[in-house]
Design a protein around this motif. Structure first.
Motif, PDB file in Angstrom:
ATOM      1  N   ASN A  72       0.823  -1.206   0.000  1.00 10.23           N
ATOM      2  CA  ASN A  72       0.000   0.000   0.000  1.00 10.23           C
ATOM      3  C   ASN A  72       0.861   1.261   0.000  1.00 10.23           C
ATOM      4  O   ASN A  72       0.484   2.275  -0.582  1.00 10.23           O
ATOM      5  N   ASN A  73       2.021   1.217   0.692  1.00  3.93           N
ATOM      6  CA  ASN A  73       2.884   2.376   0.779  1.00  3.93           C
ATOM      7  C   ASN A  73       3.897   2.432  -0.359  1.00  3.93           C
ATOM      8  O   ASN A  73       4.818   3.245  -0.310  1.00  3.93           O
ATOM      9  N   LYS A  74       3.771   1.623  -1.361  1.00  2.42           N
ATOM     10  CA  LYS A  74       4.745   1.541  -2.424  1.00  2.42           C
ATOM     11  C   LYS A  74       4.110   1.995  -3.742  1.00  2.42           C
ATOM     12  O   LYS A  74       3.041   1.532  -4.110  1.00  2.42           O
ATOM     13  N   ASN A  75       4.771   2.917  -4.428  1.00  2.00           N
ATOM     14  CA  ASN A  75       4.312   3.311  -5.747  1.00  2.00           C
ATOM     15  C   ASN A  75       5.154   2.606  -6.799  1.00  2.00           C
ATOM     16  O   ASN A  75       6.329   2.348  -6.615  1.00  2.00           O
ATOM     17  N   ASN A 233      -4.511   5.615  -9.783  1.00  2.00           N
ATOM     18  CA  ASN A 233      -3.804   6.848  -9.442  1.00  2.00           C
ATOM     19  C   ASN A 233      -2.438   6.824 -10.119  1.00  2.00           C
ATOM     20  O   ASN A 233      -1.453   6.339  -9.562  1.00  2.00           O
ATOM     21  N   SER A 234      -2.367   7.333 -11.343  1.00  2.00           N
ATOM     22  CA  SER A 234      -1.122   7.283 -12.107  1.00  2.00           C
ATOM     23  C   SER A 234      -0.979   8.544 -12.945  1.00  2.00           C
ATOM     24  O   SER A 234      -1.963   9.195 -13.291  1.00  2.00           O
ATOM     25  N   ASP A 255       4.033  10.552  -3.217  1.00  7.02           N
ATOM     26  CA  ASP A 255       4.375   9.160  -2.967  1.00  7.02           C
ATOM     27  C   ASP A 255       3.257   8.191  -3.329  1.00  7.02           C
ATOM     28  O   ASP A 255       3.504   6.994  -3.476  1.00  7.02           O
ATOM     29  N   ASP A 256       2.032   8.668  -3.435  1.00  8.31           N
ATOM     30  CA  ASP A 256       0.904   7.803  -3.750  1.00  8.31           C
ATOM     31  C   ASP A 256       0.575   7.776  -5.237  1.00  8.31           C
ATOM     32  O   ASP A 256      -0.472   7.255  -5.629  1.00  8.31           O
ATOM     33  N   VAL A 257       1.436   8.332  -6.077  1.00  9.41           N
ATOM     34  CA  VAL A 257       1.197   8.417  -7.516  1.00  9.41           C
ATOM     35  C   VAL A 257       2.104   7.421  -8.228  1.00  9.41           C
ATOM     36  O   VAL A 257       3.315   7.377  -7.978  1.00  9.41           O
ATOM     37  N   ASN A 258       1.525   6.609  -9.103  1.00 13.27           N
ATOM     38  CA  ASN A 258       2.292   5.666  -9.922  1.00 13.27           C
ATOM     39  C   ASN A 258       2.723   6.363 -11.217  1.00 13.27           C
ATOM     40  O   ASN A 258       1.908   7.008 -11.878  1.00 13.27           O
TER      41      ASN A 258
END
Length: 307
Positions: A72-75, A233-234, A255-258
């Motif tokens: 969850n914390n990894k993009n 979310n990219s 940090d939450d954007v791919n």
């Protein structure tokens, strides 16, 4: 004469034996709960001791890399290679009857080394063949795709598990999916054979590249459009004239954007797509696709502290 069978009728039961059996059963049932109570008491004490040790051991846990890191914390990072050259044609002639030619073509599909009539077209080996068919040899550069895939899969981002997938879209609109754990051949000749089989068979099994699960596909043809496989979310990024410093641009992204980078696989030209969110330029000089990918992966590795 004697009867061959016994006389029909109810037999008398021995009541004394029956009462004795019931008394034995009652005595056995009384002994069982006593044994259960004796065995359950030590287990309860062991459970209490384990809870006490667990409470003390939780405080003294070593800090390190978790066995199963939280996703969850990894993009993630996705690369899309557009306008790749992967056209396969039948080069050369096969002599013999139509049955022998059919057999030879089936052998080529399986991967025989004796005869290869289907080949991946490139500007070095098939320049005369392309000119005879009124095609420009400069447009057939599958070696660019080979270098780009090696640059992506050999990067520290892929080694650290931050690469989600690589998508390759040809000029004719065929979409390939490349798994992050695939091992692309180092030499171009072996790479061209795999792409040729992939174009003809529409899937290449993992057992031909890695000795893992025999039915898992690491290279396969998927349905268009490529946007169906993007995360929610990219941010889609493509090359343009807006010059930026890659490290500062990557640091500004949340940090939450791919991140999805679209790189062109042609020798000359531009990419015009509808789903792009941001257009940037990595350098003021024209760079190859492998060099652009190396700059992108280097900036992301510095941001995520991947050494």
């Amino acid at each position: 004469m004697l009867r061959p069978y016994a006389i029909k009728g109810k037999k008398r039961k021995n009541r004394g034996e029956k009462y004795d059996k019931e008394e034995q059963v009652e005595e056995g049932e009384e002994k069982k709960p006593a044994k259960r109570a004796a065995t359950e008491k030590p287990t309860e004490e062991v459970e209490v001791k384990e809870e006490e040790e667990g409470g003390e051991g939780g405080k003294n846990e070593l800090v390190g890399i978790p066995i199963s890191p939280s996703e969850n914390n990894k993009n993630w990072v996705i690369f899309v290679l557009e306008k790749a050259s992967s056209e396969v044609a039948k080069v050369g002639k096969v002599h013999g009857t139509w049955t022998s030619r059919l057999i030879f073509n089936l052998i080529n599909l399986v991967g025989c080394k004796l005869l290869r009539s289907f080949q991946l077209l490139n500007s070095d080996d098939h320049a005369n063949f392309l000119r005879k068919n009124n095609n420009n040899p400069a447009d057939y550069r599958p070696d660019i795709t080979h270098q780009a895939l090696l640059s992506i899969l050999d990067s520290p981002i892929n080694k650290a598990g931050r690469l989600q997938a690589v998508y390759v879209r040809t000029e004719k609109g065929v979409l390939f999916e490349v798994k992050p754990y695939v091992r692309i051949p180092r030499t171009y000749k072996r790479f061209s054979r795999i792409i040729c089989k992939l174009s003809l068979l529409r899937s290449y099994l993992l057992c031909c590249i890695l000795k893992l699960l025999p039915r898992e596909k690491v290279l396969r043809v998927i349905k268009n459009p490529v946007t169906n496989y993007f995360p929610v979310n990219s941010r889609k990024i493509c090359g343009s004239d807006k010059l930026v410093k890659m490290r500062k641009y990557v640091d500004a992204v949340g940090d939450d954007v791919n991140l999805i980078f679209v790189v062109g696989e042609m020798a000359h030209g531009k990419i015009e797509l509808d789903y792009i969110d941001d257009f940037i330029a990595i350098s003021g000089y024209p760079l190859s696709a492998a060099m652009c990918i190396a700059r992108i992966t280097g900036a992301l590795a510095d941001r995520w502290s991947l050494l």
